[in-house]
Scaffold this active site. Sequence first.
Site, PDB file in Angstrom:
ATOM      1  N   PHE A   1       0.819  -1.220   0.000  1.00  0.00           N
ATOM      2  CA  PHE A   1       0.000   0.000   0.000  1.00  0.00           C
ATOM      3  C   PHE A   1       0.851   1.267   0.000  1.00  0.00           C
ATOM      4  O   PHE A   1       0.347   2.341  -0.304  1.00  0.00           O
ATOM      5  CB  PHE A   1      -0.957  -0.008   1.202  1.00  0.00           C
ATOM      6  N   LYS A   2       2.130   1.142   0.313  1.00  0.00           N
ATOM      7  CA  LYS A   2       2.957   2.348   0.385  1.00  0.00           C
ATOM      8  C   LYS A   2       3.072   3.050  -0.973  1.00  0.00           C
ATOM      9  O   LYS A   2       3.298   4.255  -1.017  1.00  0.00           O
ATOM     10  CB  LYS A   2       4.318   2.006   0.959  1.00  0.00           C
ATOM     11  N   ASP A   3       2.869   2.326  -2.074  1.00  0.00           N
ATOM     12  CA  ASP A   3       2.869   2.964  -3.392  1.00  0.00           C
ATOM     13  C   ASP A   3       1.809   4.065  -3.495  1.00  0.00           C
ATOM     14  O   ASP A   3       2.007   5.050  -4.203  1.00  0.00           O
ATOM     15  CB  ASP A   3       2.572   1.933  -4.494  1.00  0.00           C
TER      16      ASP A   3
ATOM     17  N   MET B   1       3.441   7.070  -1.845  1.00  0.00           N
ATOM     18  CA  MET B   1       4.791   7.408  -2.306  1.00  0.00           C
ATOM     19  C   MET B   1       4.781   7.888  -3.750  1.00  0.00           C
ATOM     20  O   MET B   1       5.523   8.804  -4.112  1.00  0.00           O
ATOM     21  CB  MET B   1       5.690   6.191  -2.140  1.00  0.00           C
TER      22      MET B   1
END
Length: 468
Positions: A111-113, A116
């Site tokens: 989920f960090k995409d 980011m």
Amino acid sequence: MDYYSTRGEAPVRGFRDVLLAGLAEDGGLYLPAIWPKITPDEIEGFAGRPYHEVVADLVGRFAGGEIADEALRAMCREAYAGFNHPAVTPLVELAPNRWVLELFRGPTLAFKDLAMQLLARLMDHVLAERDGRATIVAATSGDTGSAAIEAFRGRERIDVFVLFPSGRVSPVQQRQMTTVLDPNIHTLAVEGSFDDCQSLVKALFARERFRKDVSLAAVNSINWGRIVAQTAYYFSSAAAIGGADRPVDYAVPTGNFGDAFAGYVARCMGLPIAHLVIATNSNDILARAFADGRYEVRGIVPTSSPSMDIGISSNFERLLFEVHNGDAPAVRRMMAGLAQSGSFSIGAGPLEEMRRLFAAGRADEAETVRTIRETYEATGYLVDTHTAVGLAVASRYARPEVPMITLSTAHPAKFPDAVEAASGVRPGLPPALADLMDREERFTTIAPDADAVEDFIRAHARAVTIEV
Ligand SMILES: *Cc1c(COP(=O)(O)O)cnc(C)c1O
């Protein structure tokens, strides 16, 4: 929009400065002066809108006019264009009123995409306006590093140095970092633990001369830009199945409390979230703090959900500030206690408020494995270990008549061994990454020594101010 530090001793800043700074100068975290409100009609209007438009709408409210609308919309459109599902964050119904929100459709499968990819574009935009450069140094236990590398690769104004613990990230995670060969990306395999990597980054940020010389910037989960971007999937998912009037519950697999805090922000803005359930693995500092009002650091035990193996939950400071009604001196006292003795107590009033806002629970390794297996047997749907922690804790709080949405934070193929051991099925990588294990790798092995890392960064960063 003005932003204030949770510790009350740093200058008030605007959105762009907060984006570039990450941490406030007094060691605190930035929060906006007010929560922008969203009306029920506006929430209804999010249903069926392209995801990037929802993000642009929400981020725009926090940017307070500092990013031109047209540019913001373009950046949001680009940020999510590379996701492998048209909905960007699709919902999957596992049982009546039991949903999983897939947040792993981006380039690095976690989920960090979602945050980011946008943060990289926003930082680049602000640096271009100022004709500046920046150097990003980040420690990673796996997912943050690859998301940052993928988002910042090839950017003219920003160099990225990622420190990961040598031999302690999964092979998929390592290759997602080390096979990116763009000249502005530098991957350092530190001969030490994740804690060593994090201490190195902290030590580098404390070197004022170095920090200025290379324009050091932080993109870890305390960066406000990441939290704001993450509010969008709460809005889009609630609009899709709840609407403006029907409350929904969320369960959030939690480490540094960034994702969960984004849910809190969405609710402050007017989204009808009923229960926000925090799910931790065996590293349960947050679950314990909610249970007994004591925030106490213990040793980290490695689990099958390594992205949540944290000893201190950095964004929790933001919630402390909120439940103490903005009492920065109180936050300073608690943080000083934490630094000195590794713990502090939360007063009865603030604790009650925390419990009104959130429920919290933990799932141990056995429960995580069981949840992967039972979910697969019942539905044919394979979840990763982090999502399984969320589903396990969600099941304790789920109510028959209220939709419960569990955030799925990683694709099962990111942790194939653990998922296969639990379910008997080996998850395959999506087509775009099918050849990952055959790609050329490049990284530098380095001792856990701040001088060595500083020398390396000075030698490779393009933002270095030449001394005369
Ligand atoms: C980072 C991460 C988490 C924890 O998110 P926080 O915002 O730190 O609470 C959970 N699952 C996965 C897969 C992650 O990469």
